[in-house]
Motif scaffolding. Structure first.
Motif, PDB file in Angstrom:
ATOM      1  N   VAL A   1      68.703  72.102   1.677  1.00 23.95           N
ATOM      2  CA  VAL A   1      69.587  71.076   2.559  1.00 23.95           C
ATOM      3  C   VAL A   1      68.592  70.093   3.192  1.00 23.95           C
ATOM      4  O   VAL A   1      68.991  68.797   3.340  1.00 23.95           O
ATOM      5  CB  VAL A   1      70.188  71.862   3.826  1.00 23.95           C
ATOM      6  N   ALA A   2      67.461  70.493   3.430  1.00 23.61           N
ATOM      7  CA  ALA A   2      66.207  69.447   3.924  1.00 23.61           C
ATOM      8  C   ALA A   2      66.002  68.485   3.103  1.00 23.61           C
ATOM      9  O   ALA A   2      65.873  67.336   3.286  1.00 23.61           O
ATOM     10  CB  ALA A   2      65.082  70.421   4.307  1.00 23.61           C
TER      11      ALA A   2
ATOM     12  N   THR B   1      67.920  67.513   0.548  1.00 24.38           N
ATOM     13  CA  THR B   1      69.096  66.722   0.181  1.00 24.38           C
ATOM     14  C   THR B   1      69.062  65.604   1.361  1.00 24.38           C
ATOM     15  O   THR B   1      69.396  64.256   1.308  1.00 24.38           O
ATOM     16  CB  THR B   1      70.320  67.341   0.460  1.00 24.38           C
ATOM     17  N   SER B   2      69.120  66.150   2.945  1.00 22.81           N
ATOM     18  CA  SER B   2      69.226  64.890   3.876  1.00 22.81           C
ATOM     19  C   SER B   2      68.106  64.018   3.953  1.00 22.81           C
ATOM     20  O   SER B   2      68.491  63.020   4.279  1.00 22.81           O
ATOM     21  CB  SER B   2      69.333  65.948   5.046  1.00 22.81           C
ATOM     22  N   SER B   3      66.910  64.454   3.537  1.00 25.93           N
ATOM     23  CA  SER B   3      65.676  63.497   3.646  1.00 25.93           C
ATOM     24  C   SER B   3      66.042  62.397   2.556  1.00 25.93           C
ATOM     25  O   SER B   3      65.632  61.233   2.758  1.00 25.93           O
ATOM     26  CB  SER B   3      64.362  64.289   3.411  1.00 25.93           C
ATOM     27  N   SER B   4      66.408  62.684   1.670  1.00 25.17           N
ATOM     28  CA  SER B   4      66.719  61.865   0.479  1.00 25.17           C
ATOM     29  C   SER B   4      67.931  60.754   0.828  1.00 25.17           C
ATOM     30  O   SER B   4      67.989  59.708   0.400  1.00 25.17           O
ATOM     31  CB  SER B   4      67.107  62.320  -0.857  1.00 25.17           C
ATOM     32  N   LEU B   5      68.725  61.242   1.830  1.00 24.09           N
ATOM     33  CA  LEU B   5      69.876  60.595   2.129  1.00 24.09           C
ATOM     34  C   LEU B   5      69.284  59.457   2.961  1.00 24.09           C
ATOM     35  O   LEU B   5      69.781  58.312   3.080  1.00 24.09           O
ATOM     36  CB  LEU B   5      70.876  61.012   2.885  1.00 24.09           C
ATOM     37  N   ILE B   6      68.246  59.632   3.958  1.00 25.01           N
ATOM     38  CA  ILE B   6      67.645  58.838   5.009  1.00 25.01           C
ATOM     39  C   ILE B   6      67.016  57.971   4.334  1.00 25.01           C
ATOM     40  O   ILE B   6      66.971  56.668   4.608  1.00 25.01           O
ATOM     41  CB  ILE B   6      67.031  59.706   6.126  1.00 25.01           C
TER      42      ILE B   6
END
Length: 75
Positions: A66-67, A69-74
């Motif tokens: 999850v970390a 994935t969410s950092s790649s979105l930002i």
């Protein structure tokens, strides 16, 4: 574990001298062992939530995923 025979004491045998063994240092290797191990102690409330090491590893892998994935979105 060996049983202590009755009548035995904690004294050195006559052929040994305490001075032959050098200085005794309590915990001499404690820091070295601590640095070389990967044992992690969980707080009681966290340990209660996970029945075994497999459950902890599964939860941490999911959190890591999850970390990432969410950092790649930002970024």
């Amino acid at each position: 574990m060996k049983k202590v025979k009755s009548g035995m004491t904690d004294e050195l045998r006559p052929e040994y001298k305490r001075s032959d063994f050098g200085e005794i240092v309590r915990g001499k290797y404690a820091n070295q062992i601590k640095a070389e191990t990967n044992v992690v102690l969980l707080d009681p409330d966290i340990a209660e939530a996970f029945p075994n090491d497999e459950a902890v590893n599964k939860a941490l892998r999911y959190l890591l995923e999850v970390a990432k994935t969410s950092s790649s979105l930002i970024g």
